[in-house]
Design a protein around this motif. Structure first.
Motif, mmCIF file in Angstrom:
data_model
loop_
_atom_site.group_PDB
_atom_site.id
_atom_site.type_symbol
_atom_site.label_atom_id
_atom_site.label_comp_id
_atom_site.label_asym_id
_atom_site.label_seq_id
_atom_site.Cartn_x
_atom_site.Cartn_y
_atom_site.Cartn_z
ATOM 1 N N LEU A 199 0.814 -1.049 0.402
ATOM 2 C CA LEU A 199 0.401 -0.027 -0.116
ATOM 3 C C LEU A 199 0.945 1.796 0.051
ATOM 4 C CD1 LEU A 199 -3.016 1.208 0.049
ATOM 5 C CD2 LEU A 199 -2.667 0.950 2.626
ATOM 6 N N ARG A 200 1.899 0.984 0.570
ATOM 7 C CA ARG A 200 3.332 2.165 1.084
ATOM 8 C C ARG A 200 2.554 3.255 1.376
ATOM 9 N NH1 ARG A 200 7.869 1.566 0.767
ATOM 10 N NH2 ARG A 200 9.315 2.758 -0.282
ATOM 11 N N HIS A 201 1.823 3.488 2.065
ATOM 12 C CA HIS A 201 1.540 4.531 3.179
ATOM 13 C C HIS A 201 1.607 4.362 4.770
ATOM 14 C CE1 HIS A 201 -1.550 7.896 4.897
ATOM 15 N NE2 HIS A 201 -1.748 6.903 5.620
ATOM 16 N N PHE A 202 2.758 5.228 4.758
ATOM 17 C CA PHE A 202 3.430 5.249 5.804
ATOM 18 C C PHE A 202 3.764 6.369 6.700
ATOM 19 C CE2 PHE A 202 6.448 2.097 3.679
ATOM 20 C CZ PHE A 202 5.608 1.017 4.015
ATOM 21 N N PRO A 203 2.886 6.772 7.924
ATOM 22 C CA PRO A 203 2.679 7.805 8.534
ATOM 23 C C PRO A 203 3.503 7.129 9.564
ATOM 24 C CG PRO A 203 0.592 6.538 9.086
ATOM 25 C CD PRO A 203 1.518 5.908 7.360
ATOM 26 N N GLN A 204 3.850 8.536 10.622
ATOM 27 C CA GLN A 204 4.920 8.046 11.422
ATOM 28 C C GLN A 204 4.440 7.628 12.383
ATOM 29 O OE1 GLN A 204 5.862 11.556 14.269
ATOM 30 N NE2 GLN A 204 7.528 11.039 14.217
ATOM 31 N N SER A 205 2.769 7.469 12.701
ATOM 32 C CA SER A 205 2.479 6.287 13.790
ATOM 33 C C SER A 205 2.308 5.084 12.912
ATOM 34 C CB SER A 205 1.430 6.738 14.348
ATOM 35 O OG SER A 205 0.256 6.932 12.830
ATOM 36 N N PHE A 206 2.388 4.824 11.571
ATOM 37 C CA PHE A 206 2.457 3.527 11.198
ATOM 38 C C PHE A 206 2.533 1.573 12.475
ATOM 39 C CE2 PHE A 206 4.766 0.157 9.120
ATOM 40 C CZ PHE A 206 3.658 -0.413 8.340
ATOM 41 N N GLU A 207 3.316 1.740 13.310
ATOM 42 C CA GLU A 207 3.314 0.315 13.628
ATOM 43 C C GLU A 207 2.230 0.595 14.170
ATOM 44 O OE1 GLU A 207 7.911 -0.925 15.056
ATOM 45 O OE2 GLU A 207 7.609 1.243 15.366
ATOM 46 N N PHE A 208 1.272 2.551 14.781
ATOM 47 C CA PHE A 208 0.530 1.784 15.651
ATOM 48 C C PHE A 208 -0.868 2.086 15.329
ATOM 49 C CE2 PHE A 208 4.871 2.998 17.952
ATOM 50 C CZ PHE A 208 5.142 1.413 17.747
ATOM 51 N N SER A 209 -0.782 2.405 14.106
ATOM 52 C CA SER A 209 -2.432 2.737 13.753
ATOM 53 C C SER A 209 -2.822 1.706 12.481
ATOM 54 C CB SER A 209 -2.399 4.310 12.959
ATOM 55 O OG SER A 209 -1.076 4.359 11.672
ATOM 56 N N LEU A 211 -5.549 0.868 9.288
ATOM 57 C CA LEU A 211 -5.463 1.402 8.528
ATOM 58 C C LEU A 211 -7.243 2.241 8.025
ATOM 59 C CD1 LEU A 211 -5.989 1.751 5.029
ATOM 60 C CD2 LEU A 211 -7.573 -0.817 4.857
ATOM 61 N N GLY A 212 -8.608 1.247 8.892
ATOM 62 C CA GLY A 212 -9.864 2.466 9.250
ATOM 63 C C GLY A 212 -9.484 3.867 9.100
ATOM 64 N N GLY A 213 -8.175 3.691 10.320
ATOM 65 C CA GLY A 213 -7.616 5.355 11.615
ATOM 66 C C GLY A 213 -7.909 5.502 10.261
ATOM 67 N N TRP A 214 -6.446 5.496 9.601
ATOM 68 C CA TRP A 214 -6.048 6.455 8.367
ATOM 69 C C TRP A 214 -7.217 6.854 7.733
ATOM 70 C CZ3 TRP A 214 -2.378 2.365 6.166
ATOM 71 C CH2 TRP A 214 -1.007 1.742 7.781
ATOM 72 N N LEU A 215 -8.091 5.849 6.919
ATOM 73 C CA LEU A 215 -9.097 6.639 6.124
ATOM 74 C C LEU A 215 -10.490 7.340 6.856
ATOM 75 C CD1 LEU A 215 -10.077 2.989 4.951
ATOM 76 C CD2 LEU A 215 -8.838 4.664 3.641
ATOM 77 N N ALA A 216 -10.559 6.971 8.078
ATOM 78 C CA ALA A 216 -11.368 7.895 8.956
ATOM 79 C C ALA A 216 -10.797 9.231 9.308
ATOM 80 C CB ALA A 216 -11.548 6.705 10.130
ATOM 81 N N THR A 217 -9.543 9.693 9.490
ATOM 82 C CA THR A 217 -8.689 10.666 9.627
ATOM 83 C C THR A 217 -8.369 11.579 7.986
ATOM 84 O OG1 THR A 217 -6.938 9.478 9.859
ATOM 85 C CG2 THR A 217 -8.469 10.099 12.082
ATOM 86 N N ALA A 219 -5.431 10.333 6.074
ATOM 87 C CA ALA A 219 -3.534 10.171 7.670
ATOM 88 C C ALA A 219 -2.929 10.790 5.860
ATOM 89 C CB ALA A 219 -3.709 9.103 8.121
ATOM 90 N N GLY A 220 -2.130 11.438 6.422
ATOM 91 C CA GLY A 220 -1.692 11.675 5.733
ATOM 92 C C GLY A 220 -0.042 10.857 5.370
ATOM 93 N N GLY A 221 0.752 10.361 4.265
ATOM 94 C CA GLY A 221 1.406 9.463 4.387
ATOM 95 C C GLY A 221 2.671 9.839 4.240
#
Length: 553
Positions: A199-209, A211-217, A219-221
């Protein structure tokens, strides 16, 4: 035909790393007392010794206000440790409240559904009994997005989807996958890796967040240009709302009216619970190149970044660090600003593109190290920081990459020393950007000094860049007054939000709105859209149980 993915099983002989209930990440990665003291010595006025690490047992967590029916009992727990871990996100405000023993309202129950029907059943029960439902994601919110504030509901249920974490199907021909929303970043990538995809979406919180959280917010990668947000990878969404369940069509593009996905992207769990998504994938990158360019003048560095952003080079990484940020990351020791550049590709070498970008930066007064190339980083965690850096990345790139992953842990260490450490990010057009950055440094610095009596350190970096503007990310650190850190945080946040509004900069570029950004969001949001959003809330969540206080009253 789509194929079914297999979720790799963890090695039963390898103990799982413990997550911190009160602070960022893993407990074994937190700074020890000596490191906390050393960091505190850099900020005049901090405590002589660190605050003790908080314990769940000290919270005196009471019995739940409500008991779920037996039919839902297998999905729900009232364990005090689970409830404490789901009480807050990971903002500075959350960390210092935990350290001071004031975490706010702790959820009565934590639910871990295993399928869509479980989510629907939980929402039905919650709506019938005035139970607030807080979608939790991975709990990495830094804007008060996963906690309950107020007393309008009989009980609070934290909805944790991390048991719904599988890649269900992979369509290799369309290069996309159907993924459950509870998949944490590493879990998701582990299932895609055997297929040569990411998927190559790596926010700083990658280890602790998740997919649903990324979509709902929204998120920037890690991509600094082009594919900057999770929105760019969405093919379709499946959402369970209290009033109905629905799924959008999988399409490469459509002009059929307003996008149904756009209603739920960024809705932060207020309209429905995202349970699945078809996501666009990529081949894993095989070619990388990176370099750093130093500037004696920050203004000229901004011009250089604009030139790169307005070219057709599309770097994966284009992060500008001001002198303070560069020094903190170990990327510069002479007061220079540093531009970190990185390129990556699955199909062709990218060294020429990097060389052209470095030449553009040098034309604006930059001095750069020799660009280096290398293979892709070996792990997702390294990828999340690398942003296109190869294995032979120069010293400044390597230093920045390490600091990027370590920074949230250091923030928590400073919090233990009584420091107020606030971060906020925004985006503005290039014509407004220099004045905005100057105003933040001046006005937020003055507010911090007035609130604490101590001078603040204010650093800035650009995290994402566009042809028409950029996203500056600010860090404010200052010694607090013992026991009044939250109040000081609130004062600084209010001044920062006012500066952003006056300069017509967004209240958030990628951290979401949550509860902390509500005042700024209300000012930014057009009234016709607010009317439509309220109507959607009434239609989809008639009992008003989903994440009360986020986006809407």
């Amino acid at each position: 035909m789509p194929e079914t993915a297999t979720r790799p099983e963890s090695d039963p002989g390898t103990p799982a790393r413990a997550r911190s209930w009160w602070g960022w990440g893993y407990t074994d990665a937190h700074p020890d007392d000596a490191e906390c003291v050393a960091m505190g010595s850099l900020l005049p006025g901090t405590l002589a010794a660190p605050l003790p690490v908080p314990q769940v047992a000290d919270l005196n967590i009471g019995r739940p206000a409500l008991t779920p029916p037996a039919s839902l009992g297998h999905l729900v727990t009232a364990d005090p440790g689970e409830r404490a871990a789901h009480a807050m996100g990971k903002a500075y405000r959350d960390v210092i409240r935990a350290l001071r023993g004031r975490p706010g309202r702790i959820p009565d129950l934590v639910a871990r559904p295993e399928r869509d029907q479980d989510v629907a059943d939980l929402l039905d029960w919650a709506g019938a009994h005035q139970v607030a439902v807080i979608p939790f994601g991975g709990g990495s919110s830094v804007v008060g997005g996963v906690e309950y504030r107020g007393d309008a509901h009989r009980a609070v249920l934290s909805l944790d989807l991390t048991s719904m974490d599988r890649v269900l199907e992979i369509d290799a021909a369309s290069r996309s996958a159907r993924i459950q929303a509870g998949a944490l970043g590493p879990v998701l990538e582990d299932q895609l890796r055997p297929h040569g995809l990411t998927l190559r979406h790596f926010p700083q919180s990658f280890e602790f967040s998740t997919l649903g959280g990324w979509l709902a917010t929204r998120a920037g990668g890690h991509y600094a240009t082009v594919h900057t947000h999770i929105d760019d990878f969405v093919q379709s969404l499946r959402v369970v709302a209290p009033a109905a369940t629905g799924e959008s069509w999988r399409l490469p593009g459509s002009g059929a009216g307003p996008s149904p996905d756009r209603m739920f992207l960024g809705s932060e769990g207020t309209l429905g619970v995202i349970t699945e998504a078809w996501m666009r994938l990529q081949e894993r990158p095989r070619h990388k190149a990176s370099a750093s360019v130093a500037f004696a003048d920050f203004g000229r560095a901004l011009d250089a970044v604009r030139a790169v952003a307005q070219s057709d080079l599309a770097p994966a990484n284009c992060r500008l660090l001001d002198p303070g940020e560069a020094a903190l990351a170990g990327a510069s020791r002479d007061g220079s600003s540093v531009l970190v550049l990185g390129f990556e590709s699955a199909t062709a070498p990218v060294g020429d593109r990097l060389a052209t970008a470095v030449d553009l930066a040098r034309a604006h007064g930059g001095r750069g190290e020799t660009p280096t190339t290398g293979r892709a980083a070996a792990t997702p965690a390294a990828d999340s920081a690398a942003g296109g850096a190869g294995s032979g990345a120069d010293s400044a790139v390597t230093a920045w990459r390490s600091a990027f992953l370590r920074m949230p842990y250091l923030r928590d260490g400073l919090a233990r020393m009584g420091a107020v450490v606030e971060t906020f990010e925004t985006a503005a057009t290039w014509d407004r950007l220099p004045a905005l950055i100057d105003a933040v440094r001046t006005e937020v610095g003055a507010a911090a000094l007035k609130a604490t009596g101590h001078p603040a350190t204010i650093n800035c970096r650009l995290t994402h860049v566009y042809p028409d503007g950029a996203a500056p990310y600010f860090t404010v650190a200052v010694a607090g007054r013992p026991g009044e850190e939250v109040e000081i945080w609130d004062e600084i946040k209010a001044v920062a939000s006012d500066v952003l509004h006056r300069h017509r900069a967004t209240i958030t570029h990628h951290h979401a709105v949550g509860r902390d950004h509500r005042p700024g969001y209300d000012l930014q949001r057009p009234e016709p859209f607010a009317l439509a959003l309220r109507a959607a809330k009434d239609a989809l969540d008639p009992h008003r149980i989903l994440n009360p206080g986020v986006l809407l009253d």
